[in-house]
Motif scaffolding. Sequence first.
Motif, PDB file in Angstrom:
ATOM      1  N   ARG A   1     -13.979  -0.471  12.477  1.00 20.75           N
ATOM      2  CA  ARG A   1     -14.930   0.542  12.032  1.00 20.75           C
ATOM      3  C   ARG A   1     -16.325   0.345  12.604  1.00 20.75           C
ATOM      4  O   ARG A   1     -17.310   0.600  11.942  1.00 20.75           O
ATOM      5  CB  ARG A   1     -15.040   0.568  10.486  1.00 20.75           C
TER       6      ARG A   1
ATOM      7  N   ILE B   1       0.848  -1.192   0.000  1.00 24.87           N
ATOM      8  CA  ILE B   1       0.000   0.000   0.000  1.00 24.87           C
ATOM      9  C   ILE B   1       0.881   1.239   0.000  1.00 24.87           C
ATOM     10  O   ILE B   1       1.743   1.399   0.851  1.00 24.87           O
ATOM     11  CB  ILE B   1      -0.910  -0.001   1.248  1.00 24.87           C
TER      12      ILE B   1
ATOM     13  N   LEU C   1     -15.486   5.047  17.410  1.00 26.61           N
ATOM     14  CA  LEU C   1     -15.327   3.953  16.465  1.00 26.61           C
ATOM     15  C   LEU C   1     -13.952   3.312  16.602  1.00 26.61           C
ATOM     16  O   LEU C   1     -12.956   3.986  16.801  1.00 26.61           O
ATOM     17  CB  LEU C   1     -15.477   4.465  15.033  1.00 26.61           C
TER      18      LEU C   1
ATOM     19  N   GLY D   1     -10.788   6.692   2.583  1.00 26.84           N
ATOM     20  CA  GLY D   1      -9.902   5.789   3.304  1.00 26.84           C
ATOM     21  C   GLY D   1      -9.699   4.480   2.568  1.00 26.84           C
ATOM     22  O   GLY D   1      -9.332   3.474   3.163  1.00 26.84           O
ATOM     23  N   CYS D   2      -9.932   4.472   1.260  1.00 28.51           N
ATOM     24  CA  CYS D   2      -9.821   3.248   0.459  1.00 28.51           C
ATOM     25  C   CYS D   2      -8.371   2.769   0.440  1.00 28.51           C
ATOM     26  O   CYS D   2      -7.467   3.504   0.072  1.00 28.51           O
ATOM     27  CB  CYS D   2     -10.305   3.515  -0.953  1.00 28.51           C
ATOM     28  N   GLN D   3      -8.169   1.513   0.866  1.00 26.25           N
ATOM     29  CA  GLN D   3      -6.802   0.988   0.989  1.00 26.25           C
ATOM     30  C   GLN D   3      -6.213   0.607  -0.350  1.00 26.25           C
ATOM     31  O   GLN D   3      -5.002   0.438  -0.471  1.00 26.25           O
ATOM     32  CB  GLN D   3      -6.814  -0.282   1.851  1.00 26.25           C
ATOM     33  N   VAL D   4      -7.045   0.357  -1.330  1.00 25.49           N
ATOM     34  CA  VAL D   4      -6.545  -0.210  -2.577  1.00 25.49           C
ATOM     35  C   VAL D   4      -6.644   0.780  -3.721  1.00 25.49           C
ATOM     36  O   VAL D   4      -6.721   0.382  -4.875  1.00 25.49           O
ATOM     37  CB  VAL D   4      -7.284  -1.524  -2.925  1.00 25.49           C
ATOM     38  N   SER D   5      -6.630   2.074  -3.380  1.00 25.16           N
ATOM     39  CA  SER D   5      -6.764   3.053  -4.464  1.00 25.16           C
ATOM     40  C   SER D   5      -5.633   2.907  -5.482  1.00 25.16           C
ATOM     41  O   SER D   5      -5.779   3.282  -6.641  1.00 25.16           O
ATOM     42  CB  SER D   5      -6.808   4.480  -3.903  1.00 25.16           C
TER      43      SER D   5
ATOM     44  N   GLN E   1      -3.499   9.386   3.691  1.00 26.57           N
ATOM     45  CA  GLN E   1      -4.935   9.687   3.586  1.00 26.57           C
ATOM     46  C   GLN E   1      -5.710   8.970   4.675  1.00 26.57           C
ATOM     47  O   GLN E   1      -6.615   9.511   5.289  1.00 26.57           O
ATOM     48  CB  GLN E   1      -5.455   9.196   2.239  1.00 26.57           C
ATOM     49  N   LEU E   2      -5.319   7.715   4.875  1.00 29.97           N
ATOM     50  CA  LEU E   2      -6.028   6.892   5.845  1.00 29.97           C
ATOM     51  C   LEU E   2      -5.885   7.474   7.242  1.00 29.97           C
ATOM     52  O   LEU E   2      -6.839   7.563   8.005  1.00 29.97           O
ATOM     53  CB  LEU E   2      -5.421   5.496   5.815  1.00 29.97           C
TER      54      LEU E   2
ATOM     55  N   THR F   1      -1.529   6.722   0.226  1.00 32.43           N
ATOM     56  CA  THR F   1      -2.761   6.089   0.689  1.00 32.43           C
ATOM     57  C   THR F   1      -2.755   5.997   2.210  1.00 32.43           C
ATOM     58  O   THR F   1      -3.762   6.234   2.870  1.00 32.43           O
ATOM     59  CB  THR F   1      -2.888   4.681   0.096  1.00 32.43           C
TER      60      THR F   1
ATOM     61  N   LEU G   1     -16.221   5.308   6.302  1.00 30.68           N
ATOM     62  CA  LEU G   1     -15.695   4.791   7.557  1.00 30.68           C
ATOM     63  C   LEU G   1     -16.792   4.555   8.588  1.00 30.68           C
ATOM     64  O   LEU G   1     -16.636   3.761   9.498  1.00 30.68           O
ATOM     65  CB  LEU G   1     -14.652   5.759   8.123  1.00 30.68           C
TER      66      LEU G   1
ATOM     67  N   ASP H   1     -11.404  11.144   0.742  1.00 32.78           N
ATOM     68  CA  ASP H   1     -11.604  10.834   2.161  1.00 32.78           C
ATOM     69  C   ASP H   1     -12.252   9.482   2.416  1.00 32.78           C
ATOM     70  O   ASP H   1     -12.728   9.226   3.515  1.00 32.78           O
ATOM     71  CB  ASP H   1     -12.489  11.902   2.852  1.00 32.78           C
TER      72      ASP H   1
ATOM     73  N   ALA I   1      -8.088  10.355   7.543  1.00 30.92           N
ATOM     74  CA  ALA I   1      -9.488   9.948   7.661  1.00 30.92           C
ATOM     75  C   ALA I   1      -9.803   9.486   9.075  1.00 30.92           C
ATOM     76  O   ALA I   1     -10.933   9.603   9.544  1.00 30.92           O
ATOM     77  CB  ALA I   1      -9.789   8.830   6.664  1.00 30.92           C
TER      78      ALA I   1
ATOM     79  N   LEU J   1     -11.599  -1.385   2.817  1.00 28.87           N
ATOM     80  CA  LEU J   1     -11.114  -0.760   4.048  1.00 28.87           C
ATOM     81  C   LEU J   1     -10.292  -1.741   4.870  1.00 28.87           C
ATOM     82  O   LEU J   1      -9.862  -1.440   5.972  1.00 28.87           O
ATOM     83  CB  LEU J   1     -12.294  -0.261   4.886  1.00 28.87           C
TER      84      LEU J   1
END
Lengths: 299, 336, 569
Positions: free
Chosen positions: B102, B42, B97, C130-134, B49-50, B46, C188, C128, B53, C47
């Motif tokens: 999640r 990954i 959360l 949070g997609c892990q596989v973008s 961003q995570l 990314t 999320l 935003d 988020a 996710l």
Amino acid sequence: MTDLPHTGAPTNRFWRRFRRHKGAVIGGGLLALILFAVLIGPFLWLHTSGQINITARNLGPSLAHPMGTDHLGRDLFAAILEGGRVTVLVGLVAMGLSVAIGTAVGILAGMFRWLDAPLMRLTDLFLALPVLPLLLVTIMLWREKLRMLFGAEAGIFLLIVAMIGLTSWMQTARILRAEVLALKNREFVTAATALGVRPWGLIRRHILPNVLGVIIVSATLGLANAIITESALSFLGLGFPPDHPTWGRLLFDGTEYLTLTPARAIWPGLMITLTVLCANYLGEGLRDALDPRRGFGRK
Amino acid sequence: MLTYCLRRLAFSVPVLVLISFAIFLLMDLAPNDPTSNLPMSIPADTRAQLREALGIGDPLLTRYLLWCKQFFIHEPLNWLTNVTGLALGDPDRLRVLSWSARVPVVDLIAERLPQTLWVVGMSYLLGIAIALPIGIYSAYRQHGWFDHLGSFISMIGYSVPSFFLGVVMIIVFAVKLNWLPSVYDTTLRVTDWGSLMEQFRQMVMPVAILALYNAAQISRYMRASMLDNLHHDYVRTARAKGASERRVMLRHVARNSMLPVVTVIALGIPQVLAGAVITEQIFKINGIGELLISAIQSGDLPVVQTLTFLFAVLVVLFNLFADIAYGLLDPRISYD
Amino acid sequence: MSSVFKNAALAAMSVSALATPTFAERGTQGDLKLFYWQAPTLLNPYLASGPKDSEPASLVLEPLARHDETGQMVPWLAEAIPTMDNGGMAADMRSITWRLKQGIKWSDGSNFTANDVVFTANYCLSADSGCQVSAKFTDVDKIEALDTHTVKISFSKPKPYPYAPFVGLEVPVLQAAQFADCMGANALNCSAQNLSPIGTGPYQITEFKPGDVVTYDINPFYRDAAKPGFANVTIKGGGDASGAARAVLETGEFDYAWNLQLDPQVLAGMKAAGRGTVVTDFGTAVERLQVNLTDPSADLNDIRSTHGGGAHPFLADPRVTKALSLAVDRDTLVAIAYGDTGRATCDVLAAPAIYASGANDDCLTQNLDRARALLDEAGWTDSDGDGIRDKDGVSLSLLFQTSVNPVRQTTQDLLKAWWAEIGVETELRAIAPSVFFGGDQSSPDTYQKFYADLEMFTNFFPGNDPEPYLNNWTCAAIPTPENGWAGMNVPRHCNPDYDALVAQLGNTVDLGERIEISKQLNNMLMQAGALIPLVHRGEVSAHAASLQGVRMNVWDSELWNIADWTRAK
């Protein structure tokens, strides 16, 4: 409490009582033996725990390897001796810290009225901390930072010792406070106060000698507690790193090999148990011998 | 009495606030990263961003206040909504959360709690049930063989670490003898005799270990408390009145000796819950202890924070219970 | 049931009858119990934090195409793989067109259409989320539905290998209707959807306790009326690898256990109980030493471990690296630490088999004499007699770091012992994985900052196209303070010829040529001494002896063909 340390005779009485508690005598002797073995042993034993020998893997007990070897052919007895040194050292230092804090808080709270309430509230606050979860979280989150500052072994050692010390002093403080409050009403203390002895002098000359017994008992039981806590942390994989094995860590690493070489889990476990058992018996014997109202000194 | 209770209660609130803030601070100052467990394929942006988020970038105080709001206002409201069925306030309110699952942390805990309560509760009850008679009889026949044996066993139970005893039990009963399962099955539903036996079999080892430890502690207290009472005048009076030995011991001495022991039992509950962390790890019971460990390992801060705080609440709460119970049971104690 | 569906089902049944002649009927095989000791925590692969989540999700969610156990692509929800030959790929390589199978239904009974595919792409690409596989959607310009069963994916530049989106277990198709409210930042918070996605696969989720257990029953609208064989599936999580292996191989409490990285002798002992079978397959994962080609010494401060700080005092010489590599007895290392789960390799691109170069295999056998000779030749001799080689006042001592992990510490201990034999001193460090692999900018201990001489970890590439993987060692991918230490070129390898060849690979369509270029790139890395590959690591799982139909697959979900699994009578 008697005013033991001032005269010779009560000390003899203490020894007589202590010797009647067989468990305590045996426990004390064994504990001394274990301490001696882990401190001196690694210098005398033929192997060191890091020595790899790929031709001697997963061996059973033999004359060359009394406890067998692990999956890299390293001698388990050497690992037990060296791991024991770290475990015992953690136990001693953490116990020292815990007793020092507990003694200071307990005596101050007992001696000075204006300090009593805040110090006891602080004690209550610490008693309300969820110790094991908190220890786990702190160590997990902080160990790399301390490792960076103080080096691999020293960092984790300081962290574990400090955490155990900081979370286990409360009982000592409570007991000492009660002892000091009782002592304050005794004639020789009131007399000393009337003669104008300053509080610090009072603590040094009259209070400390009289609560020494209680402190020693606390220290012995604290040693057992510190060793168990360290082993539990290492067992959960959050104590000492694999390159600096303690008994708890050895036990943790050994659980994967239960089917192949159960000795790898059993020996470290036995050593922890034995040390803790000895310390507990010693503590109990000391307490009974010091307190005529309890246990074997009763009749 | 009431003012005393209120005062104690009032003292608990700042303690809890202080503890919750300390927990927050502790975690904020430490280095950790919930994305470190993700596969290396990954890409870094990314990951960044995570992290964003998840709200990791916000300042400490913002996150603390948000957490307080979610934990003290939103979660109780949700619970009320679920219990009463009434729609209270905004149904889409933000909840605490978990980063890895999640889902609201409270739901996770609610799912894990039954397993822990089953095992820990059973073992505590069993421990008490074993400890009281042993303590009473040991004190009655002080220095007898039963007393010596009892103190030896309790000393062992007190000193053998549960993680060692657990490992030995697994070697003997699961690996060598193959009598008991090594994995705790949380999907098992007790519907008939067979599944009840299955449930019993999988609970034997963890319950036995926790019960031994609890019994060792409580029996020591019970014995000491009995010894303190045995030589009081009222015992002599009762004997002089011709009451049977059994009646003297059980009705008079044991009853009075229970007082301090009740406090010890109440105070022990949170510690026992926390101590189950280790037992759950050994026997692979997916309870709250296991949840805490896995959350720590994956850097799932909201779960760790909430669970640690929950443990603190339990300690404070049971301290309070113990104090009040002591006052209710012992008329000699005055609170003014 | 529509007639279209019936026909499709009948057709599928006849096919399956040929493939597995013993096959009975749907749901006749009873219960199946799987053990994933790293427990799944959510079942939305977009996710998810790895295979522990996406594999349990693969029973429910399906992609357009999967890889089978040989690494070949097989159409799954699509009719065929789009290629130049069948007209699915545009001549300029800027777009492909997927034709979806007809008559497929979601487990709630609604129709699976091209809209779902388009939605899923937008879901992952929205800000935003949070997609892990973008990264799977890199260079995707536009995704559109041409009709209800045709999807066109356009790229912003020519893509000779366009099979990243919707191929493999990480990028399945989500149901648009279920996830409509979960776009962007809402993704999320959609806990109900993330825990229980609706899918087209053979099973549907009946209950999911995150971190504990998932239970499934059969998807009543599954396209093949004869499958799946097992009526109920349970995936249990928690515990550790040895507990999982014991539960399948020794006590028989479970049918299948995943990811059993265990001491080889322990696993062998469990196998001997005879209750189950251990299955291994090798993907692209290679445990390797990363060689720091730049100077990591602490007195360089800000420019340590960057090209600004100059070349490494001894590791920049490929002869030294070669000597270190030759001193390692890889077979013994595998036997002690990996067993069935690894094999010795000298190539960093070790798989798929057609890509394996084999040109560097001389390091497969330990050769201490040649290692010593190489060091002598490079001018490193033990001039002061302390047992450690030195040159110009610099002694050959290494700082060797890796993450805390029992297998890695064993490897470290062994390498240290072997290197001592050729006069190289080694200091070992083990760093907590959360720090080592974490992206914390303030920590000096991340694998990307690389403040050490050597470090060890595993890397791999998903799918079977190595182009993005080989891209890792271009000059642009070097982690530096300027780019926030991002980039996978950990050895700081920089060679313009290499970069040019990688660019050429990006414009080559022909598979044979791609293989040739990839091998050349691998050899260039080996000759530069940027990496020392040690072990080609496999995936290990175990299943009960009575379980049939398992086709261990490292290229996709291990459970990819679970619909075909049966129980021996």
